[in-house]
Design an enzyme around this catalytic site. Structure first.
Site, PDB file in Angstrom:
ATOM      1  N   SER A 253       1.212  -9.765  10.702  1.00 30.01           N
ATOM      2  CA  SER A 253       0.611  -8.450   9.385  1.00 30.01           C
ATOM      3  C   SER A 253      -1.396  -8.805   9.345  1.00 30.01           C
ATOM      4  O   SER A 253      -1.878  -9.950   9.773  1.00 30.01           O
ATOM      5  CB  SER A 253       0.918  -9.085   8.948  1.00 30.01           C
ATOM      6  OG  SER A 253       0.360  -8.269   7.546  1.00 30.01           O
TER       7      SER A 253
ATOM      8  N   GLU B  45       0.109  -0.591  16.053  1.00 30.23           N
ATOM      9  CA  GLU B  45      -0.428   0.354  15.880  1.00 30.23           C
ATOM     10  C   GLU B  45      -1.852   0.987  17.234  1.00 30.23           C
ATOM     11  O   GLU B  45      -1.712   1.848  18.391  1.00 30.23           O
ATOM     12  CB  GLU B  45      -1.570   0.171  14.924  1.00 30.23           C
ATOM     13  CG  GLU B  45      -2.067   1.319  14.281  1.00 30.23           C
ATOM     14  CD  GLU B  45      -3.296   1.163  13.227  1.00 30.23           C
ATOM     15  OE1 GLU B  45      -2.907  -0.013  12.296  1.00 30.23           O
ATOM     16  OE2 GLU B  45      -3.978   1.775  13.220  1.00 30.23           O
TER      17      GLU B  45
ATOM     18  N   HIS C  31       5.212  -5.525   9.041  1.00 31.56           N
ATOM     19  CA  HIS C  31       5.042  -6.820   9.572  1.00 31.56           C
ATOM     20  C   HIS C  31       5.340  -7.391   8.379  1.00 31.56           C
ATOM     21  O   HIS C  31       4.425  -8.195   8.438  1.00 31.56           O
ATOM     22  CB  HIS C  31       3.494  -7.204  10.286  1.00 31.56           C
ATOM     23  CG  HIS C  31       3.481  -5.766  11.339  1.00 31.56           C
ATOM     24  ND1 HIS C  31       2.668  -5.886  11.801  1.00 31.56           N
ATOM     25  CD2 HIS C  31       4.788  -5.199  12.555  1.00 31.56           C
ATOM     26  CE1 HIS C  31       2.337  -5.486  13.181  1.00 31.56           C
ATOM     27  NE2 HIS C  31       4.248  -5.167  13.018  1.00 31.56           N
TER      28      HIS C  31
ATOM     29  N   CYS D  77       1.297  -1.473   0.241  1.00 26.81           N
ATOM     30  CA  CYS D  77      -0.141   0.527   0.185  1.00 26.81           C
ATOM     31  C   CYS D  77       0.768   0.977   0.542  1.00 26.81           C
ATOM     32  O   CYS D  77       1.974   1.599   0.695  1.00 26.81           O
ATOM     33  CB  CYS D  77      -1.003   0.375   1.319  1.00 26.81           C
ATOM     34  SG  CYS D  77       0.214   0.190   2.598  1.00 26.81           S
TER      35      CYS D  77
ATOM     36  N   ASN E  55      -3.522  -7.234   8.400  1.00 29.84           N
ATOM     37  CA  ASN E  55      -4.932  -7.225   7.620  1.00 29.84           C
ATOM     38  C   ASN E  55      -4.099  -8.181   6.498  1.00 29.84           C
ATOM     39  O   ASN E  55      -4.908  -8.839   6.040  1.00 29.84           O
ATOM     40  CB  ASN E  55      -3.711  -5.559   6.617  1.00 29.84           C
ATOM     41  CG  ASN E  55      -2.754  -6.204   5.861  1.00 29.84           C
ATOM     42  OD1 ASN E  55      -2.740  -6.244   4.826  1.00 29.84           O
ATOM     43  ND2 ASN E  55      -1.304  -5.735   6.445  1.00 29.84           N
TER      44      ASN E  55
ATOM     45  N   SER F 154       2.053  -5.533   3.012  1.00 28.38           N
ATOM     46  CA  SER F 154       3.582  -5.210   3.205  1.00 28.38           C
ATOM     47  C   SER F 154       4.521  -6.340   2.392  1.00 28.38           C
ATOM     48  O   SER F 154       5.299  -6.478   3.199  1.00 28.38           O
ATOM     49  CB  SER F 154       3.409  -5.857   4.906  1.00 28.38           C
ATOM     50  OG  SER F 154       2.685  -7.093   5.488  1.00 28.38           O
TER      51      SER F 154
ATOM     52  N   THR G 254      -6.675   0.349  11.432  1.00 31.38           N
ATOM     53  CA  THR G 254      -6.393   0.770  10.275  1.00 31.38           C
ATOM     54  C   THR G 254      -6.964  -0.474   9.400  1.00 31.38           C
ATOM     55  O   THR G 254      -6.921  -0.738   8.068  1.00 31.38           O
ATOM     56  CB  THR G 254      -5.448   1.410   9.864  1.00 31.38           C
ATOM     57  OG1 THR G 254      -4.263   0.659   9.784  1.00 31.38           O
ATOM     58  CG2 THR G 254      -4.714   2.694  10.356  1.00 31.38           C
TER      59      THR G 254
END
Ligand code: 0JX
Ligand code: SF4
Length: 323
Positions: free
Chosen positions: A230, A134, A49, A20, A232, A275, A172
């Site tokens: 990670s 985060e 990550h 991203c 996401n 990532s 997020t």
């Protein structure tokens, strides 16, 4: 003897996938800092990550530490894409470290929201995973005001000071669907709960989930490239399983794929977390091609073209060099 035609085996590759804008910026920040100032460049926590990204940067001279106390005075330290609390900024300033803040601007946006609502006497229900960097950074903006809600099961037990002055914010990189459910449960309990001014789950997290849903419905197995810490990337496995895949696995790279996962499978779905460098996806495609999955189709669900400028501390020095 009659020979049977082999069953066609194919791969559906999700798009968007992989890096991203926030990750691209953070990784580039470390690379540019190494080029501009030379090794060692210290990085607090993993810059993103992903074990491969961290290893590659280590080989170039980055030194990853857990806390700023481990950074020698006057050295340069980069803060990771996931953000840090004000206490970490203060500690770095106290120790006279030179900092480069690679916090993603979309994480900073959530920090700003937390500060603003806390200043207006709101309690903040922060939906996120306990222990995630985060969440620690965002909660650190207003520790006396933030209450963590780690999933739907936590809704019943969270304590607030004033139910009429309450807002929810989030990490997020959560599952969009799960967060929607958590919020609607929270609203059953706290009818005056205010929504954030804009989505906290970022565009990249949302788009990768939309894209994996599309391939999951058409694949028996979905492979998600990403590291086990990670958030996401892990969410992509869950979303794939919820949207039609019979099986889904998170792999750091092609070497983690087990042949037995492919038995009886004719369509594999493939995606990667925010990532994850694209070369790891290419490695998985090569691995699959060697096992007969040579027919590859990319399915683009959403067009993405977001980019972020490098951290300002770095831009300033890079301008001087190139002038
Ligand atoms: O664990 P996360 O998904 O938050 O981080 P990762 O894998 O490094 O992804 C990109 C950075 C995300 C920050 O919001
Ligand atoms: Fe930023 Fe979203 Fe990427 Fe996190 S996943 S770094 S919030 S763009």
């Amino acid at each position: 003897m009659t020979s049977q035609a082999p069953t066609p085996r194919r791969v559906l590759v999700a798009k968007p996938r992989g890096y991203c804008a926030g990750v691209d910026r953070a990784v580039q920040a470390v690379e540019k800092a190494l080029e501009r100032y030379g090794a060692p460049i210290y990085v607090r926590k993993q810059i993103v990550h992903n074990t491969h990204v961290v290893k590659t940067l280590e080989e170039r001279g980055a030194v990853f530490v857990d806390e700023t106390e481990e950074v020698p005075e006057d050295a340069i330290v980069v803060f990771s894409a996931h953000g840090v609390s004000p206490a970490v900024h203060h500690e770095a300033a106290r120790r006279r470290l030179r900092t480069i803040d690679a916090t993603c601007p979309l994480v900073t946006k959530v920090h700003n929201e937390a500060r603003r609502f806390a200043a207006q006497d709101y309690d903040i229900l922060l939906i996120g995973h306990e222990g995630h960097e985060e969440v620690e950074g965002t909660a650190g903006e207003a520790p006396e005001r933030v209450r963590l809600v780690d999933g739907i099961d936590a809704v019943g037990t969270v304590q607030v000071k004033d139910p009429s002055r309450l807002v929810w914010l989030s990490q997020t990189t959560l599952s969009v669907d799960e967060t929607t459910q958590t919020v609607s449960r929270l609203k059953e309990r706290f009818p005056n709960l205010l929504d954030p001014p804009s989505d906290d789950i970022c565009y990249a997290t949302q788009n990768r989930q939309v894209a994996v849903k599309e391939i999951a419905a058409r694949a028996q197995l979905v492979i998600v490239v990403g590291s086990s810490n990670s958030s996401n990337s892990k969410r992509l496995v869950e979303v794939a399983l919820d949207h039609g895949a019979d099986a889904s696995h998170l792999v750091d790279d092609a070497s983690f794929i087990k042949d037995e996962w492919l038995e009886g499978v004719t369509t594999v779905g493939l995606t990667s977390g925010a990532s994850v460098p694209e070369e790891l996806v290419a490695g998985v495609l090569a691995h699959l091609a060697a096992r007969g999955f040579a027919d590859v189709e990319e399915i683009e669900s959403v067009h993405e073209n977001v980019r972020f400028a490098l951290p300002h501390e770095l831009r300033k020095d890079l301008r001087v060099t190139t002038a």
